[in-house]
Design a protein around this motif. Structure first.
Motif, PDB file in Angstrom:
ATOM      1  N   GLY A  93       4.582  14.949-109.112  1.00  0.00           N
ATOM      2  CA  GLY A  93       4.805  15.424-110.473  1.00  0.00           C
ATOM      3  C   GLY A  93       3.462  15.568-111.176  1.00  0.00           C
ATOM      4  O   GLY A  93       2.639  16.410-110.814  1.00  0.00           O
ATOM      5  N   ALA A  94       3.216  14.694-112.136  1.00  0.00           N
ATOM      6  CA  ALA A  94       1.981  14.744-112.927  1.00  0.00           C
ATOM      7  C   ALA A  94       0.727  14.678-112.050  1.00  0.00           C
ATOM      8  O   ALA A  94      -0.314  15.249-112.406  1.00  0.00           O
ATOM      9  N   TYR A  95       0.817  14.008-110.907  1.00  0.00           N
ATOM     10  CA  TYR A  95      -0.370  13.834-110.063  1.00  0.00           C
ATOM     11  C   TYR A  95      -0.632  15.016-109.129  1.00  0.00           C
ATOM     12  O   TYR A  95      -1.642  15.034-108.424  1.00  0.00           O
ATOM     13  N   GLY A 105       4.761   8.929-118.399  1.00  0.00           N
ATOM     14  CA  GLY A 105       5.806   9.962-118.431  1.00  0.00           C
ATOM     15  C   GLY A 105       6.594   9.959-117.134  1.00  0.00           C
ATOM     16  O   GLY A 105       6.603   8.965-116.409  1.00  0.00           O
ATOM     17  N   VAL A 131       8.929   9.736-113.967  1.00  0.00           N
ATOM     18  CA  VAL A 131       9.854   8.705-113.505  1.00  0.00           C
ATOM     19  C   VAL A 131       9.478   7.334-114.097  1.00  0.00           C
ATOM     20  O   VAL A 131      10.352   6.509-114.399  1.00  0.00           O
ATOM     21  N   ASP A 132       8.195   7.109-114.309  1.00  0.00           N
ATOM     22  CA  ASP A 132       7.700   5.863-114.919  1.00  0.00           C
ATOM     23  C   ASP A 132       8.307   5.683-116.317  1.00  0.00           C
ATOM     24  O   ASP A 132       8.864   4.619-116.658  1.00  0.00           O
ATOM     25  N   ASP A 181      18.949  10.971-110.331  1.00  0.00           N
ATOM     26  CA  ASP A 181      18.049  10.212-111.202  1.00  0.00           C
ATOM     27  C   ASP A 181      17.926   8.809-110.622  1.00  0.00           C
ATOM     28  O   ASP A 181      18.931   8.092-110.486  1.00  0.00           O
ATOM     29  N   ILE A 182      16.727   8.390-110.297  1.00  0.00           N
ATOM     30  CA  ILE A 182      16.534   7.111-109.613  1.00  0.00           C
ATOM     31  C   ILE A 182      16.929   5.919-110.501  1.00  0.00           C
ATOM     32  O   ILE A 182      17.266   4.851-109.982  1.00  0.00           O
ATOM     33  N   ASP A 213      13.232  20.210-104.849  1.00  0.00           N
ATOM     34  CA  ASP A 213      12.602  19.052-104.193  1.00  0.00           C
ATOM     35  C   ASP A 213      13.512  18.504-103.099  1.00  0.00           C
ATOM     36  O   ASP A 213      13.054  18.145-102.018  1.00  0.00           O
ATOM     37  N   SER A 241       9.780  10.932-105.401  1.00  0.00           N
ATOM     38  CA  SER A 241       8.746  11.680-104.681  1.00  0.00           C
ATOM     39  C   SER A 241       7.390  11.366-105.330  1.00  0.00           C
ATOM     40  O   SER A 241       6.940  12.041-106.253  1.00  0.00           O
ATOM     41  N   SER A 275       3.733  10.964-106.530  1.00  0.00           N
ATOM     42  CA  SER A 275       2.540  11.831-106.713  1.00  0.00           C
ATOM     43  C   SER A 275       2.805  13.324-106.858  1.00  0.00           C
ATOM     44  O   SER A 275       1.868  14.084-107.115  1.00  0.00           O
ATOM     45  N   ASN A 285       1.129   4.310-112.860  1.00  0.00           N
ATOM     46  CA  ASN A 285      -0.328   4.519-112.849  1.00  0.00           C
ATOM     47  C   ASN A 285      -0.984   3.145-112.857  1.00  0.00           C
ATOM     48  O   ASN A 285      -0.306   2.128-113.042  1.00  0.00           O
TER      49      ASN A 285
END
Ligand code: AR6
Length: 184
Positions: free
Chosen positions: A131-133, A37, A39-40, A16-17, A170, A127, A129, A30
């Motif tokens: 995930g959600a992107y 959501g 990591v943000d 976990d970063i 990952d 990593s 982009s 974003n």
């Protein structure tokens, strides 16, 4: 797992970063810089309100229309162990027919440049982009590793760059990519 690149160490860890103690951790944010959501969300939750306050100030001054994809800005780390958070915006995957690869490269490069400009020595990336992107992680990991390698070969101010992978899968993908790009 560690690799020597130029004078620096490139490290891959699964974790976990928000627990990482580098000078800066990078947030896959974003354009709004107002949290989200993934990591943000984790960074703002654990880092506390100070980070959001600083993001609001950046929006009010430097980037009133939002942070463009591929750019990076820096705030303090709030309650995190890391002293700073570098916020960057990766591209949304649109099928690879657009400029996603170049924008993802810019997100890594501008984050690294900002760390050096601020005199930081160690930086950790998630990593971006993937995930959600929706960026395919096999391709994204290649861009991440190659961009860091090219940077560290030209720039000797950074001591350590860490990729923090959230899942075993990952981590394995990044490890295979790093071995194929960095092994001599
Ligand atoms: N530590 C390390 N990696 C993490 C953590 C964590 N605590 N949490 C998730 N990941 P994502 P994106 C991984 O979706 O694709 C947000 O809502 C996750 O498993 O966080 O760039 C933003 O506000 C994945 O591998 O970022 C944006 O709107 C990687 O981090 C949007 O998502 C990136 O997933 C950005 O999407």
């Amino acid at each position: 797992m560690e690799f020597q690149v130029g004078k620096a160490i490139l490290q891959l860890i699964k974790g976990d970063i928000t627990d990482v103690e580098t000078d800066a951790i990078v947030n896959a944010a974003n354009s709004s810089l107002m949290g989200g959501g993934g990591v943000d969300g984790a960074i703002h939750r654990k880092g506390g309100p100070k980070i959001l306050e600083e993001c609001k100030r950046i929006r009010a001054t430097e980037w009133p229309d939002g942070l463009p994809t591929g750019k990076a800005v820096i705030t303090s780390g709030g309650n995190l162990k890391a002293k700073h958070v570098i916020h960057t915006v990766g591209p949304v995957w649109l099928g690879g027919f657009h400029v996603e690869a170049e924008l993802l490269k810019q997100a890594y490069k501008n984050s690294l440049r900002l760390a050096v400009a601020k005199g930081l020595k160690t930086i950790a990336f998630p990593s971006i982009s993937t995930g959600a992107y929706g960026y395919p992680i096999e391709d994204a990991s290649g861009i991440a590793v190659r961009t860091v390698k090219e940077f560290l070969e030209k720039e000797d101010k950074l001591e350590k760059v860490v990729f923090v992978l959230f899942s075993e899968r990952d981590f394995e993908i990044y490890l295979e990519t790093a071995k194929s790009i960095l092994a001599r």
